[in-house]
Scaffold this active site. Sequence first.
Site, PDB file in Angstrom:
ATOM      1  N   LYS A   1       0.222  -2.836  -7.264  1.00 27.31           N
ATOM      2  CA  LYS A   1      -0.565  -4.013  -6.966  1.00 27.31           C
ATOM      3  C   LYS A   1      -2.019  -3.671  -7.252  1.00 27.31           C
ATOM      4  O   LYS A   1      -2.408  -2.507  -7.238  1.00 27.31           O
ATOM      5  CB  LYS A   1      -0.344  -4.491  -5.530  1.00 27.31           C
ATOM      6  CG  LYS A   1      -0.524  -3.472  -4.423  1.00 27.31           C
ATOM      7  CD  LYS A   1      -0.094  -4.104  -3.100  1.00 27.31           C
ATOM      8  CE  LYS A   1      -0.307  -3.182  -1.911  1.00 27.31           C
ATOM      9  NZ  LYS A   1       0.847  -2.300  -1.662  1.00 27.31           N
TER      10      LYS A   1
ATOM     11  N   ASP B   1      -8.711  -3.133  -0.142  1.00 26.29           N
ATOM     12  CA  ASP B   1      -8.463  -2.086   0.852  1.00 26.29           C
ATOM     13  C   ASP B   1      -8.923  -0.724   0.324  1.00 26.29           C
ATOM     14  O   ASP B   1      -9.458  -0.616  -0.779  1.00 26.29           O
ATOM     15  CB  ASP B   1      -6.989  -2.075   1.271  1.00 26.29           C
ATOM     16  CG  ASP B   1      -6.063  -1.564   0.181  1.00 26.29           C
ATOM     17  OD1 ASP B   1      -6.459  -1.586  -1.000  1.00 26.29           O
ATOM     18  OD2 ASP B   1      -4.938  -1.132   0.514  1.00 26.29           O
TER      19      ASP B   1
ATOM     20  N   ASP C   1      -7.613   1.966  -0.955  1.00 25.52           N
ATOM     21  CA  ASP C   1      -7.174   2.499  -2.245  1.00 25.52           C
ATOM     22  C   ASP C   1      -7.159   1.437  -3.345  1.00 25.52           C
ATOM     23  O   ASP C   1      -6.684   1.691  -4.454  1.00 25.52           O
ATOM     24  CB  ASP C   1      -5.806   3.172  -2.122  1.00 25.52           C
ATOM     25  CG  ASP C   1      -4.707   2.205  -1.719  1.00 25.52           C
ATOM     26  OD1 ASP C   1      -4.990   1.279  -0.946  1.00 25.52           O
ATOM     27  OD2 ASP C   1      -3.560   2.385  -2.181  1.00 25.52           O
TER      28      ASP C   1
ATOM     29  N   ASP D   1      -5.577  -1.484  -3.839  1.00 26.95           N
ATOM     30  CA  ASP D   1      -4.436  -2.251  -4.344  1.00 26.95           C
ATOM     31  C   ASP D   1      -4.250  -3.586  -3.621  1.00 26.95           C
ATOM     32  O   ASP D   1      -3.543  -4.456  -4.101  1.00 26.95           O
ATOM     33  CB  ASP D   1      -3.140  -1.425  -4.346  1.00 26.95           C
ATOM     34  CG  ASP D   1      -2.812  -0.811  -3.013  1.00 26.95           C
ATOM     35  OD1 ASP D   1      -3.591  -1.009  -2.053  1.00 26.95           O
ATOM     36  OD2 ASP D   1      -1.774  -0.129  -2.918  1.00 26.95           O
ATOM     37  N   ARG D   2      -4.906  -3.765  -2.457  1.00 24.69           N
ATOM     38  CA  ARG D   2      -4.785  -5.055  -1.756  1.00 24.69           C
ATOM     39  C   ARG D   2      -6.024  -5.907  -1.984  1.00 24.69           C
ATOM     40  O   ARG D   2      -7.102  -5.365  -2.251  1.00 24.69           O
ATOM     41  CB  ARG D   2      -4.669  -4.823  -0.248  1.00 24.69           C
ATOM     42  CG  ARG D   2      -3.437  -4.080   0.146  1.00 24.69           C
ATOM     43  CD  ARG D   2      -3.353  -4.014   1.657  1.00 24.69           C
ATOM     44  NE  ARG D   2      -2.121  -3.331   2.022  1.00 24.69           N
ATOM     45  CZ  ARG D   2      -1.500  -3.481   3.173  1.00 24.69           C
ATOM     46  NH1 ARG D   2      -2.009  -4.274   4.094  1.00 24.69           N
ATOM     47  NH2 ARG D   2      -0.381  -2.831   3.427  1.00 24.69           N
TER      48      ARG D   2
ATOM     49  N   SER E   1      -4.112   4.163   2.334  1.00 24.48           N
ATOM     50  CA  SER E   1      -4.352   2.754   2.038  1.00 24.48           C
ATOM     51  C   SER E   1      -5.356   2.103   2.987  1.00 24.48           C
ATOM     52  O   SER E   1      -6.480   2.562   3.105  1.00 24.48           O
ATOM     53  CB  SER E   1      -3.011   2.026   2.044  1.00 24.48           C
ATOM     54  OG  SER E   1      -3.147   0.749   1.507  1.00 24.48           O
ATOM     55  N   HIS E   2      -4.920   1.056   3.707  1.00 29.03           N
ATOM     56  CA  HIS E   2      -5.819   0.307   4.575  1.00 29.03           C
ATOM     57  C   HIS E   2      -5.944   0.932   5.967  1.00 29.03           C
ATOM     58  O   HIS E   2      -6.665   0.414   6.816  1.00 29.03           O
ATOM     59  CB  HIS E   2      -5.294  -1.112   4.716  1.00 29.03           C
ATOM     60  CG  HIS E   2      -3.879  -1.116   5.209  1.00 29.03           C
ATOM     61  ND1 HIS E   2      -2.852  -0.678   4.425  1.00 29.03           N
ATOM     62  CD2 HIS E   2      -3.345  -1.434   6.395  1.00 29.03           C
ATOM     63  CE1 HIS E   2      -1.727  -0.743   5.116  1.00 29.03           C
ATOM     64  NE2 HIS E   2      -2.006  -1.205   6.318  1.00 29.03           N
TER      65      HIS E   2
HETATM   66  C1  VG1 Z   1       3.004  -2.534   4.297  1.00 26.86           C
HETATM   67  C2  VG1 Z   1       3.141  -3.927   3.728  1.00 26.86           C
HETATM   68  C3  VG1 Z   1       3.832  -3.881   2.375  1.00 26.86           C
HETATM   69  C4  VG1 Z   1       3.041  -2.948   1.445  1.00 26.86           C
HETATM   70  C5  VG1 Z   1       2.894  -1.588   2.091  1.00 26.86           C
HETATM   71  C6  VG1 Z   1       2.054  -0.650   1.278  1.00 26.86           C
HETATM   72  O1  VG1 Z   1       4.275  -1.970   4.506  1.00 26.86           O
HETATM   73  O2  VG1 Z   1       3.846  -4.749   4.609  1.00 26.86           O
HETATM   74  O3  VG1 Z   1       3.917  -5.175   1.855  1.00 26.86           O
HETATM   75  O4  VG1 Z   1       3.698  -2.810   0.214  1.00 26.86           O
HETATM   76  O5  VG1 Z   1       2.280  -1.723   3.376  1.00 26.86           O
HETATM   77  O6  VG1 Z   1       0.801  -1.189   0.981  1.00 26.86           O
HETATM   78  P1  VG1 Z   1       4.982  -1.953   5.961  1.00 26.86           P
HETATM   79  O7  VG1 Z   1       6.268  -1.190   5.773  1.00 26.86           O
HETATM   80  O8  VG1 Z   1       4.023  -1.299   6.905  1.00 26.86           O
HETATM   81  O9  VG1 Z   1       5.193  -3.382   6.317  1.00 26.86           O
HETATM   82  V1  VG1 Z   1      -0.521  -0.151   0.875  1.00 26.86           V
HETATM   83  O10 VG1 Z   1      -1.835  -1.048   0.250  1.00 26.86           O
HETATM   84  O11 VG1 Z   1      -0.595   0.334   2.460  1.00 26.86           O
HETATM   85  O12 VG1 Z   1      -0.035   1.065  -0.146  1.00 26.86           O
HETATM   86 CO    CO Z   2      -3.409  -0.047  -0.336  1.00 31.42          CO
END
Ligand code: VG1
Ligand code: CO
Length: 554
Positions: free
Chosen positions: A390, A290, A292, A294-295, A126-127
């Site tokens: 998302k 981000d 991938d 989704d953000r 992801s990010h």
């Molecule tokens: C974080 C965010 C959460 C999101 C998750 C995955 O998780 O807070 O809201 O769904 O990342 O997003 P955590 O457990 O680190 O707070 V992504 O775009 O990284 O798949």
């Molecule tokens: Co992501």
Amino acid sequence: MVRYHSCMSDEKVQTVQTQPYNDQKPGTSGLRKKTRVFQQPQYIENFVQSIFDSIREAGGFSNETLAIGGDGRFFNREAIQIIVRIAAANGFGRILVGRGGLLSTPAMSALIRRRNAMGGILLTASHNPGGPDEDFGIKYNVRNGGPAPEAVTSRIYEATRKIGRFLTIESADIDLDRESGTVLGKSEVQTVDPLLDYTEVIRELFDFGAIRALFQSGFRLLFDAMHGVTGIYARHIFEEMLGAPPGTVIRGTPLEDFGGLHPDPNQLHAAELVRIMSAPGAPDLGAACDGDGDRNMILGRNFFVTPGDSLAVIAEHAGECIPGYRAGLAGVARSMPTSTAVDRVARKLGIACHETPTGWKFFGNLMDAGMCTVCGEESFGTGSNHVREKDGLWAVLAWLGILAARRSSVPQLVREHWQRFGRSYFQRHDYENLDLKAANQMIDELRGSIGGLAGTSLASATVARADDFQYHDPVDGSISARQGFRVILGDGSRIVGRLSGTGTEGATLRLYFERYRAGGDEPIDDMLRPLIDAARDLFQLQTRFNRSAPSVIT
Ligand code: VG1
Ligand code: CO
């Protein structure tokens, strides 16, 4: 047209002995670790075989389709070749791989749903940054296109604990770069266009004519793809389909290391976009996604839209401004730490608002049951029931659709929203890289004492309620406990604290602050200061971790 070349005669399924790794427990969003951890011998093989061992149904996989793709980060292509071989050896009837090894997370969701796939494997952290010394990850998505629910991820984890063998097939690498087909063992492997299914889904929702007219009228968008996978989608949709001028998409080419930065769409990591949006002559709308895809982050001229406000504004206007939602919203949902702005919109619309634990996997059941149309998280995640993830570009298109219909500006829309509904002043403070043991001890201790806060005084108010959030899924009846501490004050203000489930180093504590006021124009620091000070004492950040300030504020 897809052409198949015949299988090589020496391809055969091999059973390879292996031993469990003890750290393959999926977190908030799949298994996320340092790339080097994934590069250990048989690490990916073990995890992927464990996925297949835990999802295999009575009929096996011969009539099933599996989708595979990633965000293009370092090790993506190698991982895909390994996974294709394991999937073929496990007998999937059809394996679909995004061309270039690419698929955004929402596009994976669309692909699974439109091609009736059994599931999909996504390679992304992801990010988090990418590269040999950075992060890698694997997520598994199920038939509805959404992230595997907890029942499935715990089965996968169980399987990784006792795995003794995996199946693979000896074969040449598949061609990732041309839309083509091949046969591997008994599987048909197709390299497919990563844009096609996603674009079809999106096109059905929005009034592309109206958005095209908006661009023609001189409206300017600046979209920062942060060198993640969304660049290919954004160029296609904004510049080719909607007629936004070339250059609308910046940092649009996916890079293995995201250009050395974090592909994290917040004001810290998308600093250049923020700078342009606050300079004279700024575009009308700024947005970033981000790695991938989704953000999303939404900016107006010199104006940051908090994810909670973005969700609330979209929910407020979707029914009237976006054709895909003309029938109205069935309900909305937000993760527990996300601001309560959308709750007020739901009340006005007369629809339900569901509060779920952090992580997109909890929204899927609500959507499948027709209980929720639009949902979001404070972590820059917004989406709807068009897929089960998302969707960053969807959020940007939703804003474009609303702006096209309202012919208003971003700050104006948000300010009008505050006037009508009041404002949730909101911030998240992350304390990264804390000592893991000390962090777990803090959580254990607070768990014992948090209930006792009710009725006491905190930040010059009385605590109305304090607990460790527990979610009771109204659809399948499952219970997810220990999802984060929340302290709710008499005036509706909230302090929420939880440990991240996506980090790869030490522990990350996330503190969330929210204060509701009828007016929208108070300085946010003044508004939140009493809550921030109270949280510092409550979590004893100085004594436990010797920290006086967060690593990141979003
Ligand atoms: C974080 C965010 C959460 C999101 C998750 C995955 O998780 O807070 O809201 O769904 O990342 O997003 P955590 O457990 O680190 O707070 V992504 O775009 O990284 O798949
Ligand atoms: Co992501």
